[in-house]
Design a protein around this motif. Structure first.
Motif, PDB file in Angstrom:
ATOM      1  N   GLU A  31      99.052  59.969   6.536  1.00  8.80           N
ATOM      2  CA  GLU A  31      99.226  60.375   7.940  1.00  8.80           C
ATOM      3  C   GLU A  31      97.875  60.642   8.602  1.00  8.80           C
ATOM      4  N   VAL A  32      97.897  60.628   9.925  1.00 10.57           N
ATOM      5  CA  VAL A  32      96.682  60.945  10.677  1.00 10.57           C
ATOM      6  C   VAL A  32      97.020  61.885  11.826  1.00 10.57           C
ATOM      7  N   VAL A  70      91.551  59.371  16.762  1.00 11.15           N
ATOM      8  CA  VAL A  70      91.888  59.996  15.480  1.00 11.15           C
ATOM      9  C   VAL A  70      90.942  61.179  15.239  1.00 11.15           C
ATOM     10  N   VAL A  73      92.152  62.512   9.086  1.00 14.47           N
ATOM     11  CA  VAL A  73      92.999  61.601   8.298  1.00 14.47           C
ATOM     12  C   VAL A  73      93.427  62.314   7.017  1.00 14.47           C
ATOM     13  N   VAL A  77      94.587  57.416   3.299  1.00 11.23           N
ATOM     14  CA  VAL A  77      94.561  56.634   4.543  1.00 11.23           C
ATOM     15  C   VAL A  77      93.301  55.788   4.515  1.00 11.23           C
ATOM     16  N   VAL A 150     100.345  56.757   9.409  1.00  7.26           N
ATOM     17  CA  VAL A 150      99.324  55.752   9.739  1.00  7.26           C
ATOM     18  C   VAL A 150      99.993  54.400  10.012  1.00  7.26           C
TER      19      VAL A 150
END
Ligand code: NAD
Ligand code: ZN
Ligand code: ZN
Length: 373
Positions: A31-32, A70, A73, A77, A150
């Motif tokens: 995920e981010v 972003v 992270v 990722v 992501v």
């Protein structure tokens, strides 16, 4: 982290959006976290409030059309890093499932969970008043920060301004792809687009790019008809009753090659009207969302079969996010697709209920929520 978001605590009750403090978790594996520049107001979020798209759970953080930078992270990722400019895709693409690898990313297995009310791992990233909050489309762009898979993030060229880029998360590919991929518009076609809001206006742009000869738009709102001509419509009318004789006259009585339905709320009647306007061998594309319990369409099935027509559903314009988001950004950069002109008004998150009132009154092609720098 503490931030704010626009929530529905009782979806389907026309309660409107509550802007309040939320707690957003940091990214987990895959995920981010993204700091958003803006979020478009798509009609699909309004369907959550009206109940046309029913949610068996609550509360929900709305919004699924955003872009930003972003900021963090999570583990594992590899595709993006801090500082990257990204568009959030309202449908994720895992890149590994059978649908993704066969070039049908809009049908990715992960898409099945976008209205489940959880992150893909079955837990919540957002919390409010001590409860877990589900995010629209795994995103929840009615908040200045989001923590998202992501798989729902697509990197874009940093030269593309992020505010117009946010519309590439839903409305632009949905409309453009409905024309280019779902309808498969051919050079010199006559095309009808029913409903020229934030989605339909991009079907008009797609039809223009594919070299359609006649692009007839139908919308009861005078402002939408005026704008449609700026986006490439050759004719714009207020109703089906006006479109009929016009299409008949321009096609020697044959009918339109393609008819695309991008109205706010789809009903059987509009599909029947589209069918009547479509020529033998033509294609009708249904992109607009209908109330979930809508079942009835009256069709002369014999004629439908014998005239070789096709009724094509279209999710996300039948696009592949990883291919088409950068492609659309490039069309914009080179001046072949309008994005800035889609944005009629901007709002602050606190004024989100005004933004939805304006959507319902047909005041905007797209209204956009803008977040502070
Ligand atoms: N299939 C998908 O993947 C997908 C993705 C995004 C949105 N959608 C759906 O697409 C639809 C359009 O979304 P939007 O954000 O552009 O909405 P919008 O409110 O911006 O635009 C809808 C337009 O339809 C017009 N309209 C209403 N009744 C009409 C009629 N009878 N004939 C012609 N025009 C009519 C309205 O005046 C308005 O201009 C919604 O149902 C939305 O949920 C589907
Ligand atoms: Zn949308
Ligand atoms: Zn997939």
């Amino acid at each position: 982290m503490k931030t704010v978001g626009a929530l529905l605590w009782e979806p389907g009750t026309h309660s409107g959006w509550s802007v309040e403090e939320i707690e957003l978790d940091p990214p987990k594996r895959g995920e981010v976290m993204v700091k958003l520049t803006s979020s478009g107001i798509c009609h699909s979020d309004d369907h959550l409030d009206t109940g046309d798209i029913p949610l068996p759970w609550a509360p929900v953080l709305g919004g699924h059309e955003g872009a930003g930078v972003v900021t963090e992270v999570g583990p594992e990722v590899h595709d993006v890093q801090e500082g990257d400019h990204v568009v959030l895709s309202f449908l994720p693409s895992c890149g590994k499932c059978q649908m993704c690898v066969s070039g049908r990313a809009n049908m990715c297995v992960l898409g099945a969970g976008v209205l489940a009310g959880y992150a893909p791992d079955g837990t919540h990233r957002i919390h409010a008043r001590g409860k877990g909050v589900g995010a629209m489309s795994y995103l929840g762009t009615f908040a200045p920060y989001v923590t998202v898979p992501v798989d729902a993030v697509v990197k874009i060229d940093e030269e593309i301004p992020l505010m117009p880029a946010s519309l590439i998360g839903c409305g632009v590919p949905t409309g453009w792809g409905s024309a280019v991929y779902a309808a498969e518009i051919q050079l010199n076609d006559t095309v009808v687009v029913f409903g020229t809001g934030g989605v339909g206006m991009n079907a008009v742009q797609g039809a223009r790019l594919r070299g359609a000869k006649n692009i007839v738009t139908v919308d009861p709102v005078a402002f939408k008809r005026e704008k449609a001509e700026e986006f490439g419509a050759t004719h714009s009318v207020a109703s089906f009753e006006e479109a009929g004789p016009l299409v008949e006259q321009m096609t020697d009585g044959q009918g339109a090659d393609r008819v695309i339905i991008t109205v706010d709320v789809a009903r059987g009647e509009i599909v029947e009207q589209a069918n009547q306007l479509t020529r033998r061998g033509g294609v009708i594309v249904l992109t607009a969302a209908a109330p979930v319990m809508q079942r009835d369409v009256q069709f002369d099935l014999f004629s439908f079969a014998m005239s070789g027509k096709r009724l094509q559903g279209s999710l996300y314009g039948t696009t592949n996010s990883r291919n088409d988001i950068p492609l659309i950004a490039d069309l914009y950069k080179s001046g072949r697709l309008k994005l800035d002109e889609l944005i009629t008004r901007t709002y602050r998150l606190e004024d989100i209920n005004q933004a939805f009132a304006d959507l319902r009154e047909g005041k905007n092609i797209r209204g956009v929520i803008v977040y502070d720098d």
